[in-house]
Scaffold this motif. Sequence first.
Motif, mmCIF file in Angstrom:
data_model
loop_
_atom_site.group_PDB
_atom_site.id
_atom_site.type_symbol
_atom_site.label_atom_id
_atom_site.label_comp_id
_atom_site.label_asym_id
_atom_site.label_seq_id
_atom_site.Cartn_x
_atom_site.Cartn_y
_atom_site.Cartn_z
ATOM 1 N N LEU A 140 28.473 97.363 5.963
ATOM 2 C CA LEU A 140 28.893 98.746 5.745
ATOM 3 C C LEU A 140 28.655 99.131 4.296
ATOM 4 O O LEU A 140 28.916 98.336 3.382
ATOM 5 C CB LEU A 140 30.376 98.912 6.070
ATOM 6 C CG LEU A 140 30.821 98.593 7.504
ATOM 7 C CD1 LEU A 140 32.345 98.709 7.601
ATOM 8 C CD2 LEU A 140 30.151 99.510 8.501
ATOM 9 N N SER A 141 28.172 100.355 4.060
ATOM 10 C CA SER A 141 28.080 100.862 2.692
ATOM 11 C C SER A 141 29.481 101.061 2.141
ATOM 12 O O SER A 141 30.472 101.082 2.895
ATOM 13 C CB SER A 141 27.319 102.189 2.662
ATOM 14 O OG SER A 141 28.099 103.214 3.270
ATOM 15 N N GLN A 192 36.086 92.382 6.697
ATOM 16 C CA GLN A 192 36.837 92.530 5.451
ATOM 17 C C GLN A 192 37.808 93.702 5.516
ATOM 18 O O GLN A 192 38.646 93.870 4.631
ATOM 19 C CB GLN A 192 35.886 92.724 4.265
ATOM 20 C CG GLN A 192 35.068 91.502 3.881
ATOM 21 C CD GLN A 192 34.170 91.793 2.683
ATOM 22 O OE1 GLN A 192 33.110 92.392 2.823
ATOM 23 N NE2 GLN A 192 34.614 91.375 1.503
ATOM 24 N N ALA A 193 37.689 94.522 6.563
ATOM 25 C CA ALA A 193 38.508 95.730 6.656
ATOM 26 C C ALA A 193 39.994 95.405 6.761
ATOM 27 O O ALA A 193 40.838 96.127 6.199
ATOM 28 C CB ALA A 193 38.072 96.584 7.848
ATOM 29 N N ALA A 194 40.337 94.328 7.455
ATOM 30 C CA ALA A 194 41.755 93.984 7.616
ATOM 31 C C ALA A 194 42.382 93.657 6.266
ATOM 32 O O ALA A 194 43.496 94.102 5.964
ATOM 33 C CB ALA A 194 41.900 92.798 8.574
ATOM 34 N N VAL A 240 35.878 104.938 4.283
ATOM 35 C CA VAL A 240 36.390 105.699 5.423
ATOM 36 C C VAL A 240 37.126 104.777 6.398
ATOM 37 O O VAL A 240 38.186 105.118 6.925
ATOM 38 C CB VAL A 240 35.233 106.424 6.139
ATOM 39 C CG1 VAL A 240 35.717 107.058 7.444
ATOM 40 C CG2 VAL A 240 34.635 107.489 5.234
ATOM 41 N N LYS A 241 36.575 103.582 6.610
ATOM 42 C CA LYS A 241 37.140 102.627 7.565
ATOM 43 C C LYS A 241 38.513 102.130 7.122
ATOM 44 O O LYS A 241 39.415 101.926 7.939
ATOM 45 C CB LYS A 241 36.185 101.437 7.726
ATOM 46 C CG LYS A 241 36.594 100.407 8.765
ATOM 47 C CD LYS A 241 36.356 100.913 10.158
ATOM 48 C CE LYS A 241 36.645 99.837 11.190
ATOM 49 N NZ LYS A 241 36.516 100.349 12.579
ATOM 50 N N THR A 279 42.728 96.852 4.225
ATOM 51 C CA THR A 279 43.853 97.667 4.689
ATOM 52 C C THR A 279 45.182 97.095 4.217
ATOM 53 O O THR A 279 46.093 97.837 3.828
ATOM 54 C CB THR A 279 43.837 97.759 6.230
ATOM 55 O OG1 THR A 279 42.584 98.314 6.652
ATOM 56 C CG2 THR A 279 44.966 98.639 6.733
ATOM 57 N N LEU A 280 45.282 95.754 4.228
ATOM 58 C CA LEU A 280 46.496 95.106 3.720
ATOM 59 C C LEU A 280 46.695 95.429 2.242
ATOM 60 O O LEU A 280 47.810 95.749 1.804
ATOM 61 C CB LEU A 280 46.414 93.597 3.926
ATOM 62 C CG LEU A 280 47.552 92.769 3.321
ATOM 63 C CD1 LEU A 280 48.906 93.179 3.927
ATOM 64 C CD2 LEU A 280 47.304 91.280 3.534
ATOM 65 N N ILE A 281 45.610 95.369 1.466
ATOM 66 C CA ILE A 281 45.688 95.704 0.040
ATOM 67 C C ILE A 281 46.167 97.143 -0.138
ATOM 68 O O ILE A 281 47.018 97.434 -0.985
ATOM 69 C CB ILE A 281 44.322 95.495 -0.637
ATOM 70 C CG1 ILE A 281 43.983 94.007 -0.690
ATOM 71 C CG2 ILE A 281 44.311 96.094 -2.047
ATOM 72 C CD1 ILE A 281 42.570 93.710 -1.156
ATOM 73 N N ARG A 282 45.630 98.058 0.680
ATOM 74 C CA ARG A 282 46.048 99.465 0.575
ATOM 75 C C ARG A 282 47.541 99.621 0.851
ATOM 76 O O ARG A 282 48.250 100.340 0.132
ATOM 77 C CB ARG A 282 45.238 100.327 1.554
ATOM 78 C CG ARG A 282 45.660 101.799 1.574
ATOM 79 C CD ARG A 282 44.664 102.648 2.340
ATOM 80 N NE ARG A 282 44.565 102.225 3.734
ATOM 81 C CZ ARG A 282 45.384 102.616 4.699
ATOM 82 N NH1 ARG A 282 46.407 103.420 4.419
ATOM 83 N NH2 ARG A 282 45.191 102.216 5.945
#
Length: 237
Positions: A7-8, A50-52, A14-15, A55-58
């Motif tokens: 993903l860029s 890496q999205a999970a 966005v994800k 998201t946890l960091i966010r």
Amino acid sequence: MSHRELLSIGEFSVKTGLSIPALRHYDEVDLLRPARVDPGTGYRRYRLDQAAQATLIRHLRSVDVPIDQIRTLLADQSGQDASAVLHAHRERLLERAHAVQRLAETLGRHYEEGTEMAMTKEDRVVQVTVPARDLDATVRFYTEAFGLEYDQSIASFQFGAWETDSFFLLTLDAAAGKGGGFGPAMFGIYVDDLDAAHAAALAAGAELVQAPFETDYAPRRSVVADPSGNRISLTQR
């Protein structure tokens, strides 16, 4: 792994709900590294898995967990360190809440007993004027660091919309900056992500005055100086 499988940074933003400046900052501080960085263009690309973690960091940053503690939490496989980190942060938040409660109680006493200085609820500051020794550099700084648009007709940056509670003018006075009226000013700005905003300000040419820090009685914040020497207190919203 091909580019098509990655993903860029925009797609990953966005994800995950993390802004692009935040993702760049988390790469720079070794919190969330991209899966690949193009050596020619410098473009960052991320794996979907890496999205999970992103998201946890966010979520952790949304409750103001410091980056160093998030790094410790992510590195812990057993969960023991993570529990200690979250418990310590919870205690800090509770202490901060107690401090705010004490301030509220003090305010209540002033309200009940009266004060010598009273303001109607319609009164609030809507403009701050700061000197601009180097007008072009100062305009460029606020444009790049905060995404603001300079209105030359009123020599100001506008925050929010007219006749709303968010409306505010930051006016640049080039004459005062050339030795006329007054010296450097200091003012504060609330930001959604302190670390990302702090990094963006430095990248746009700000001088570091004080790195991000926190106290028991106030939100986490940092201090930088714009190209004209005005100090800006960036405060986590």
